[in-house]
Design an enzyme around this catalytic site. Structure first.
Site, mmCIF file in Angstrom:
data_model
loop_
_atom_site.group_PDB
_atom_site.id
_atom_site.type_symbol
_atom_site.label_atom_id
_atom_site.label_comp_id
_atom_site.label_asym_id
_atom_site.label_seq_id
_atom_site.Cartn_x
_atom_site.Cartn_y
_atom_site.Cartn_z
ATOM 1 N N PHE A 11 0.828 -1.211 0.000
ATOM 2 C CA PHE A 11 0.000 0.000 0.000
ATOM 3 C C PHE A 11 0.864 1.263 0.000
ATOM 4 C CE2 PHE A 11 -2.750 2.708 3.063
ATOM 5 C CZ PHE A 11 -3.275 3.451 2.023
ATOM 6 N N ASP A 57 18.741 -14.038 3.273
ATOM 7 C CA ASP A 57 20.063 -14.283 3.831
ATOM 8 C C ASP A 57 20.862 -12.984 3.743
ATOM 9 O OD1 ASP A 57 22.440 -16.177 4.515
ATOM 10 O OD2 ASP A 57 23.093 -15.062 2.731
ATOM 11 N N PRO A 58 21.470 -12.523 4.843
ATOM 12 C CA PRO A 58 22.189 -11.243 4.792
ATOM 13 C C PRO A 58 23.267 -11.192 3.713
ATOM 14 C CG PRO A 58 21.913 -11.966 7.064
ATOM 15 C CD PRO A 58 21.453 -13.095 6.201
ATOM 16 N N ASN A 91 8.579 -7.682 10.408
ATOM 17 C CA ASN A 91 8.731 -6.363 11.031
ATOM 18 C C ASN A 91 9.981 -6.214 11.887
ATOM 19 O OD1 ASN A 91 6.265 -5.675 9.888
ATOM 20 N ND2 ASN A 91 5.100 -6.230 11.717
ATOM 21 N N TYR A 141 2.130 -6.746 17.074
ATOM 22 C CA TYR A 141 2.408 -5.904 15.912
ATOM 23 C C TYR A 141 3.270 -4.706 16.311
ATOM 24 C CZ TYR A 141 1.880 -2.332 12.362
ATOM 25 O OH TYR A 141 2.134 -1.342 11.444
ATOM 26 N N LYS A 145 7.203 -3.976 15.319
ATOM 27 C CA LYS A 145 7.616 -2.760 14.612
ATOM 28 C C LYS A 145 8.651 -1.984 15.423
ATOM 29 C CE LYS A 145 6.366 -1.168 11.279
ATOM 30 N NZ LYS A 145 6.899 -1.282 9.886
#
Length: 314
Positions: A11, A57-58, A91, A141, A145
């Protein structure tokens, strides 16, 4: 300026990528968990392979970043619902992986990360919440975050977290109350009532196009920026106003209660956080940013965006 937008199929990501493409001299590349919609022949040239930060994967992400060589990375990726595994992976782990990869591959790039007002939790009385307020998220949530925000602000990168309040406008997903209400009102018959929970909680609603403008200003702002900036309207209003605004946009002039029944299951967060309003002074001072879209305009455009290809005359 080379800009990489992650979460560009979501969004806020779609609005953000569109705004950034309009910046003079900007070369914008996008990546999401799924390929963006494009021509039948394949994705747009500026699109990278799908990137899922929750499972990335980093080392592999660092390789992609080296290839993209961004001057700025904008992270719009996030999950507002789903299981505990999904919320924490997207998140919390996602921003941490991104910061590790950026530190290895593009340590001089600026990172603009989208956070959430849910990180704050309950407000002290009915006062606007500023960036210095304690973060006391009530649910997973908000906690996930906040973990992502801490990963960004503690990374040592040139980074800013734009803590977005309640976005409402065209393209709002069904997972959000405005998006769900618009969809259900579209489906409802002339004598049907849409059921919701109690809509008396007050929230700070901000248009996604204003969020995108804040991102554009953060992308181009001189260094350094504060660690966190609130992005909201600076006004708290009853959630019931969302239902009323959508009904007015639909041309309905009767009482809201004739079309919306507030006798369904409510959100636990609405009861626990009955009032929330952003203090947006810092964003105005630092970025010279102010929200431009009115609440009525946001809801009118949301309603228009949900119209079928051929809409019957009311």
């Amino acid at each position: 300026m080379r800009i990489l937008v992650l979460g560009a199929t979501g969004f806020l990501g779609r609005h953000t990528a569109s705004r950034l493409r309009a910046l003079p001299g900007a070369h914008v590349r996008v990546a999401g968990r799924a390929p963006a919609a494009g021509p039948p022949s394949g994705p747009a040239p500026a699109e990278l392979p799908p990137v899922d930060l929750a499972a990335a994967d980093p080392g592999r992400l660092a390789a992609l970043l080296r290839e993209a060589a961004p001057d700025v990375v904008v992270n719009c990726a996030g999950a507002v619902g789903g299981s505990a595994v999904t919320l924490t992976a997207v998140n919390a782990r996602g921003p941490a992986v991104l910061c590790e990869a950026l530190s290895a591959a593009a340590p001089d790039a600026r990172l603009v990360h989208l956070g959430s007002a849910a990180e704050y939790g309950p407000a002290e009385a009915r006062l606007p919440v500023g960036e210095g307020a304690p973060a006391r998220p009530l649910g997973l949530y908000g906690a996930s975050k906040l973990a992502g925000t801490l990963a960004v602000t503690g990374s040592g990168l040139d980074a800013v977290v734009l803590r977005v309040f309640n976005p409402v406008g065209p393209g709002a997903p069904a997972a959000s109350l405005p998006g769900r209400l618009a969809a259900e009102l579209r489906r409802a018959g002339p004598d049907d009532r849409v059921r919701t929970g109690d809509l008396s909680a007050h929230r700070d609603f901000v248009d996604p196009r204003d969020v995108a403008e804040a991102v554009a200003l953060a992308v181009t702002a001189p260094r350094p920026l504060p660690a966190v900036l609130n992005i909201g309207s600076g006004t708290a209003r009853p959630v019931r106003d969302v239902a009323e605004g959508l009904l007015r946009a639909a041309g309905f002039t009767g009482p809201v209660g004739d079309r919306v029944a507030e006798d369904g299951d409510g959100s636990p967060r609405s009861a626990a956080v009955p009032w929330q309003q952003a203090d947006i002074t810092a964003a105005g001072r630092t970025l010279d940013w102010v929200p431009r879209h009115s609440f009525t305009e946001s809801l009118t455009d949301l309603w228009a965006a949900t119209a079928p290809a051929t809409e019957p005359v009311p």
